[in-house]
Write an enzyme that holds these catalytic residues in place. Structure first.
Site, PDB file in Angstrom:
ATOM      1  N   SER A 155      31.635  -8.279  -6.865  1.00 20.52           N
ATOM      2  CA  SER A 155      30.383  -7.623  -6.506  1.00 20.52           C
ATOM      3  C   SER A 155      29.639  -8.467  -5.473  1.00 20.52           C
ATOM      4  O   SER A 155      29.414  -9.660  -5.678  1.00 20.52           O
ATOM      5  CB  SER A 155      29.514  -7.431  -7.753  1.00 20.52           C
ATOM      6  OG  SER A 155      28.287  -6.852  -7.410  1.00 20.52           O
ATOM      7  N   GLY A 156      29.285  -7.859  -4.356  1.00 20.95           N
ATOM      8  CA  GLY A 156      28.596  -8.570  -3.291  1.00 20.95           C
ATOM      9  C   GLY A 156      29.512  -9.094  -2.215  1.00 20.95           C
ATOM     10  O   GLY A 156      29.048  -9.776  -1.292  1.00 20.95           O
ATOM     11  N   THR A 160      31.523  -2.059   0.012  1.00 19.72           N
ATOM     12  CA  THR A 160      30.882  -0.813   0.446  1.00 19.72           C
ATOM     13  C   THR A 160      30.720  -0.774   1.967  1.00 19.72           C
ATOM     14  O   THR A 160      30.968   0.256   2.611  1.00 19.72           O
ATOM     15  CB  THR A 160      29.509  -0.666  -0.232  1.00 19.72           C
ATOM     16  OG1 THR A 160      29.690  -0.672  -1.648  1.00 19.72           O
ATOM     17  CG2 THR A 160      28.826   0.622   0.191  1.00 19.72           C
ATOM     18  N   ASN A 202      24.030  -8.917  -5.297  1.00 17.55           N
ATOM     19  CA  ASN A 202      24.207  -8.006  -4.162  1.00 17.55           C
ATOM     20  C   ASN A 202      22.960  -7.136  -4.037  1.00 17.55           C
ATOM     21  O   ASN A 202      22.483  -6.583  -5.023  1.00 17.55           O
ATOM     22  CB  ASN A 202      25.449  -7.126  -4.398  1.00 17.55           C
ATOM     23  CG  ASN A 202      25.806  -6.319  -3.174  1.00 17.55           C
ATOM     24  OD1 ASN A 202      25.135  -6.401  -2.152  1.00 17.55           O
ATOM     25  ND2 ASN A 202      26.870  -5.541  -3.269  1.00 17.55           N
ATOM     26  N   SER A 205      24.465  -3.152  -4.403  1.00 25.10           N
ATOM     27  CA  SER A 205      25.657  -3.147  -5.256  1.00 25.10           C
ATOM     28  C   SER A 205      25.982  -1.729  -5.696  1.00 25.10           C
ATOM     29  O   SER A 205      25.108  -0.990  -6.161  1.00 25.10           O
ATOM     30  CB  SER A 205      25.424  -4.022  -6.488  1.00 25.10           C
ATOM     31  OG  SER A 205      26.530  -3.957  -7.356  1.00 25.10           O
ATOM     32  N   SER A 206      27.238  -1.329  -5.546  1.00 24.20           N
ATOM     33  CA  SER A 206      27.688  -0.019  -6.018  1.00 24.20           C
ATOM     34  C   SER A 206      27.810  -0.063  -7.528  1.00 24.20           C
ATOM     35  O   SER A 206      28.625  -0.808  -8.074  1.00 24.20           O
ATOM     36  CB  SER A 206      29.034   0.350  -5.389  1.00 24.20           C
ATOM     37  OG  SER A 206      28.915   0.461  -3.997  1.00 24.20           O
ATOM     38  N   GLY A 422      33.572  -4.336  -8.182  1.00 27.48           N
ATOM     39  CA  GLY A 422      34.327  -5.575  -8.231  1.00 27.48           C
ATOM     40  C   GLY A 422      34.305  -6.198  -9.615  1.00 27.48           C
ATOM     41  O   GLY A 422      33.614  -5.740 -10.528  1.00 27.48           O
TER      42      GLY A 422
END
Length: 1157
Positions: A155-156, A160, A202, A205-206, A422
């Protein structure tokens, strides 16, 4: 001095690797080095073993890490570090792209960069995300096979953003620039607004996974796309960790709405809501491109606002009958949330504070404790947001997805982009993190299978000289989580289906089943509520509290019933599946983990049939700062992503392979004279001729195996050979074209000669053909004439029969109507006769009874004979009186019938005569006198009312509530409910009562929003007073004349209707189509035709303006100081009642207002 070395500090930490350094001094017995971080180190001769020389390829870095001489973690890390400091964030590992997040905007994504990387092989240009996208696109067209790009990382790490860049590149090179491409690009910002949020790692973040499948037609143009979403983190709507935020859409909504829209939704600042933390910097999200209507956008805003208001509800603990209960504190948020959801406020409160249970057919309502009530509220909010997100994805797919063509020759290929969450390891990890890490385990296994397992298995099957490479395999972890029997997900599902299942019993089952598994870490004691799993990226401990509730992912029946009772169609639509599903069906519905597992299996199946490309995103630091490189963090990501093994196998392996058939078909052009023989010898001859015998390529049983640079060299040589052949074809075609032009000129000359020679023949032939054409025209016209007359006679006969049929049918209908009327008339006459005869009979019977009674009475006074004679005499007198009354009644009825007949004849005669409006009004209201008369001095009373003028008395205010005499009826009806006094008390403004007053009003009787309606109401009342003679007419001023007396009265009516309130309606009427205008005008024409007769005294200009519906935009000129006739007053009153527009906010129309006056 000046040499580059590897310095091993030997700190003992897990993720510390040797660091690069440069030797500064080595003359003083000790060696001074400065590492890549700028730190100085002094190395004694005893520790000289900590220094190793650096390979030249690691000094300045390479674009493809397969070419590294120091093939170890330190060499990989330093290569990424050197390029990162030079702002070169992309690096190849064969065809795998490693992307380091720069945390800043770099100028490497322009349209010029897109043109540079179009139709280029990997390796021809510096590493870039556009190169991967370009190879996806052209491999799809060249190999006619679906492609996929798997973007992975923590993540981060920038997954994306990489997805958006690939989408941007594909939309640019498809070359169409169509509406569907714009829709595909616009879908991403909407999904980010509803599915992305700021986390500690992030800013964007998604919080859900998505697989974007982009469809291309045969020409390579984008013709549609489809988006699949996975596991939205719904719990973020209700609570966020420290320094984290809710989804972007809430902040966008609060920042982008106008004050009027916020007022309608009851919204204020973001800091006023419990569910929100800090105001975001995101901008306004446009949804127009994806066909979201204004109504849908407003309904979405209403649901989001309702979520925020429900988050601000406050509960107070209570105790009822020794049971823990609670109640919602009365606040505007509860009322606003209920209004936005369009449900009853009490129903919403009961749903949030109690639960209905059905036991043995009986419904029992039990109160909820404060903690349970909060959970129910959060579950409702999460249910709304989750279903809203699913609806938005379906809405986007409806706009961008185009079903495949049913034509057999239609070809559709696709490129899939996987942007999924992630690997996550937070301080507190819950059910969502387990599902996210399970998905990452599957993607890692797919990567391992593609890069390592399948590659080495294929080498062994093809008998390629190959040295086996050991790699990290996470199959055991996958088996424990979801594949083998009694796996973790199946145990969680099993416990979720038990009514009495708890998180503790689930944890006990996991411990008893997997405590001996090396990948499972049980809790240290019976009090701990967390367990650990050894993932490919490290150990993660999961907190089991709330596991089962999140996995069930169901809503109580009370919430579903509340949604069902809502008047909001939009919320019913997004809850449609839940409302249609019964209570028992909801209990048996699949759990969240089973749904996620099934969708993940479908995803892996889709990826397995595509040719994959991998993008490994690396997060350089945890602080989201540019140009900061955390070595240990990067080493951990490289190690667990298998990058070391990837480089080794890509370096030693053969990533490019062709079957003999494919190789000969594609590269046969490189050896002239080679026939399409699909044998090993043919392939080997081509490879030896182009690549050389001693180069590192190998022949297998069915395939030829090549390195990346071999494929690039073959493609370059093939392009050259094809270019040479194209030049040769062009030369031949140009020669053929010149020869064709010469032959064409010679043929034209011969054609001219032949044409000139045949001129006279054609002239004669033309004359003959003209004669025959005229003869044919005459014959054809004769035939058409005869055919027409025959058809005309037939149609005439058919029309005659049809008209006769219609006449006979109308006659039969009229005959039936006449017979019916006659029957009813005769019946009425017979009933009247029967009623009269019955009355006579009753009267005679009554007279006979009276005779007998008198006879009996007289017998006591005289003899029976005399008594009988006396009684008979009186009886005859009564009979004569009855006969006389009957004769007079019959005569009266005949006289009334005669008068009625004369009245009907006069009315019929008057109806046929032209109507004079002035005479009619003067005849009806002439008793009111002149306009200057005062109350009590109105003039001569009309015919029939002269007796009222005999006594002059002072007029009194009349009670309008007094009911008029009604004809008697058998059943008396209670009219107390319909009294005018009640209506006046309910709806009249101010202190106005139901009694009639003879003075102007200060304000209208009924409430009107518009200023024009208020002025018109006061003007009508003053006109009524003047019409009734209760208010004197103004004196006629002749000194000053502005021409207002010449303005027709209906024009002034329109002027009262022309206040600024109706300017908008006038503009709307002018802008509408002809159909709507015709309908409105037709209604107005009908109303006007009911009021105005054929020969009215109103001028033609006024009538035209009245029929055309023009609105005057001037003041109310009706109340000027000028006397008006009764006809003008009447037209003014009636015209306002008919023509004034009725507002939707008015409780009553203007006509009802005039009736009240």
């Amino acid at each position: 001095m000046g040499d580059y070395v590897w310095l091993d500090l030997k700190t003992g930490r897990e993720f510390v690797v040797p660091i690069g350094a440069v030797v500064k001094l080595c003359d003083s017995g000790q060696i001074q080095v400065v590492d890549d971080e700028g730190n100085e180190h002094w190395i004694s001769p005893q520790n000289a073993t900590n220094i190793k020389p650096m390979h030249p390829t690691s000094i300045h870095g390479v674009e493809d890490m397969i070419r590294l001489g120091d093939l170890n973690e330190a060499g990989i890390l330093r290569n990424l570090l050197i390029r990162y400091r030079e702002k070169l964030i992309y690096t190849y590992t064969g065809s795998i792209l490693v992307a380091v997040n720069p945390y800043q905007l770099l100028p490497i994504y322009t349209a010029d960069q897109i043109r540079l990387y179009t139709n280029k092989k990997i390796g021809e240009m510096p590493p870039h995300i556009f190169a991967i996208a370009d190879n996806c696109y052209f491999n799809m067209q060249r190999n006619n096979r679906d492609q996929c790009c798997i973007i992975s990382g923590e993540s981060g790490a920038g997954k994306t953003e990489s997805t958006k860049l690939i989408l941007q590149f594909l939309a640019a090179i498809s070359g169409q620039h169509s509406w569907i491409e714009q829709q595909v690009l616009e879908a991403n910002p909407i999904l980010e607004a509803f599915g992305n949020a700021k986390t500690i790692r992030n800013d964007n973040s998604s919080r859900f996974g998505k697989y974007i499948d982009i469809h291309f037609n045969k020409r390579g143009a984008i013709e549609g796309a489809k988006i699949e979403q996975y596991l939205l983190e719904k719990s973020r709507v209700c609570r966020q960790a420290r320094d984290e935020r809710n989804y972007h859409i809430f902040y966008c909504m609060l920042k982008g709405m106008t004050p009027e829209q916020k007022k309608k939704l009851g919204l204020s600042k973001a800091t006023d809501y419990t569910y929100l933390t800090i105001v975001s910097d995101s901008g306004h999200i446009s949804m127009i491109v994806l066909m979201f209507t204004d109504t849908e956008n407003w309904e979405i805003s209403k649901l989001l606002a309702a979520i925020l208001h429900m988050g601000n509800l406050r509960y107070e603990a209570r105790t009822y009958d020794n049971l823990d209960a609670c109640e919602v504190v009365r606040s505007p948020h509860l009322i606003t949330a209920a209004a936005l959801l369009e449900v009853d406020g009490k129903d919403l409160m009961n749903c949030l504070t109690s639960r209905t249970l059905i036991t043995r057919g009986e419904t029992v309502s039990t109160p909820l404790s404060m903690e349970q009530a909060l959970d129910v509220r959060d579950a409702f909010v999460k249910g709304i947001y989750g279903r809203l997100f699913v609806w938005i994805v379906e809405k986007i797919n409806a706009a961008i997805y185009k079903p495949p063509s049913t034509e057999p020759k239609a070809v559709r290929r696709s490129i899939g982009l996987l942007d999924i969450f992630g690997f996550e390891n937070f301080t507190v990890n819950s059910f969502e993190q387990l599902c996210i890490n399970f998905a990452n385990e599957n993607l890692q296994q797919f990567f391992v299978r593609h890069v390592f397992k399948l590659e080495q298995e294929e080498y062994n099957l093809e008998n390629i000289n190959w040295q086996h490479i050991e790699f990290t395999d996470n199959q055991d972890a996958l088996d424990m989580i979801a594949i083998k029997p009694m796996n973790i997900i199946s145990l969680i599902d099993e416990e979720s289906k038990f009514p009495k299942g708890t998180d503790t019993t689930m944890l006990n089952k996991l411990n008893s089943q997997h405590k001996l598994n090396t990948n499972y870490i049980p809790p240290k004691n019976s009090y701990e509520t967390q367990f650990g799993i050894q993932h490919f990226a490290g150990v993660v401990y999961y907190e089991t509290r709330g596991f089962l509730e999140k996995n069930r992912d169901t809503l109580y029946g009370d919430i579903i019933q509340l949604v069902h009772s809502s008047k909001n169609k939009f919320i019913k639509q997004i809850f449609q599946a839940d409302v249609a599903m019964g209570a028992e069906t909801r209990k048996r519905s699949p759990t969240l983990s089973s749904q996620f597992k099934r969708s993940l299996e479908l995803l892996m199946r889709t990826l397995s049939v595509c040719q994959p490309f991998f993008v490994r995103c690396i997060k350089p630091n945890e602080y989201k700062k540019p140009m900061l490189f955390d070595r240990e963090l990067c080493v951990r990501q490289l190690r667990y992503s298998g990058m070391m093994e990837t480089i080794r196998i890509r370096r030693a392996g053969y990533p490019i392979r062709y079957t003999f058939v494919e190789f000969v078909d594609r590269y046969r052009v490189l050896m002239p004279g080679v026939k399409p023989a699909y044998k090993q010898g043919t392939c080997q001859r081509i490879a030896e001729a182009v690549l050389g015998r001693d180069d590192d390529w190998q022949m297998g049983k069915t395939k030829i195996f090549l390195k990346d640079h071999h494929d690039m060299l073959l493609e370059i040589e093939r392009d050259k050979a094809i270019t040479d052949k194209v030049i040769l074809i062009q030369k031949v075609v140009r020669g053929f074209k010149d020869r064709s032009n010469f032959l064409k000129l010679r043929k034209s000359a011969m054609l001219i000669q032949k044409t000139w020679r045949g001129y006279h023949c054609r002239k004669n032939y033309g004359a003959m053909r003209a004669g025959f054409s005229r003869l044919q025209a005459l014959v054809r016209s004769r035939k058409l004439y005869v055919t027409y007359h025959v058809a005309r006679q037939r149609i005439t006969r058919f029309q005659a029969r049809c008209r006769g049929c219609l006449v006979r049918r109308a006659f039969r209908h009229r005959l039936w109507a006449v017979i019916t009327i006659q029957a009813y008339t005769r019946g009425m006459i017979a009933r009247r006769l029967y009623k009269r005869l019955k009355g006579e009979y009753c009267r005679r019977l009554e007279a006979e009874k009276m005779r007998l009674a008198e006879e009996a009475k007289l017998r006591n006074q005289m003899s029976a004979k005399r008594a009988k004679a006396e009684a008979e005499r009186k009886h005859q007198e009564r009979l004569a009186q009855l006969a006389k009354e009957d004769a007079e009644r019959e005569k009266k009825e005949k006289e009334e019938a005669r008068k009625k007949k004369e009245m009907v004849e006069q009315m019929e005669k008057a109806r046929l005569e032209p109507v004079n409006d002035s005479d009619m009004v003067d005849k009806m209201f002439g008793f009111l006198g002149t306009t200057s008369s005062f109350p009590g001095q109105e003039g001569q009373a009309p015919a029939g009312f002269e007796d009222l003028e005999r006594t002059h008395r002072e007029l009194e205010e009349e009670d309008l509530d007094e009911a008029l005499p009604l004809p008697e009826d058998d059943e008396e009806e209670d009219l107390s409910e319909y009294k005018f006094a009640k209506f006046a008390a309910t709806y009249f403004q101010g202190t106005t009562t139901h009694t009639y007053v003879r003075r102007p009003l200060k304000q209208p009787l009924l409430f009107h929003d518009d200023e024009g309606d208020q002025l018109a109401a006061l003007a009508v009342w003053i006109t009524v007073l003047r019409f009734m003679g209760d208010l004197p007419e103004p004196k006629y001023h002749t000194a000053i004349s502005d021409g207002s007396e010449k303005i027709p009265v209906m024009t002034k009516i329109y002027e009262t209707l022309g206040k600024k309130t109706y300017k908008r309606e006038l503009q709307a009427l002018q802008g509408e189509g002809e159909v709507g205008s015709h309908k409105k005008n037709s209604v107005r024409h009908k109303l006007v035709s009911l009021t105005l007769k054929k020969k009215s005294k109103i001028t033609e200009e006024v009538t035209k303006r009245l029929n055309d519906g023009e609105y005057g935009l001037h003041g109310n000129s009706m109340l000027e100081d000028r006397p008006t006739s009764n006809l003008e007053k009447l037209h003014f009153i009636i015209g306002n009642g008919i023509l004034r527009p009725m507002s939707s906010e008015m409780l009553h129309g203007f006509a009802e207002y005039i009736l009240c006056m």
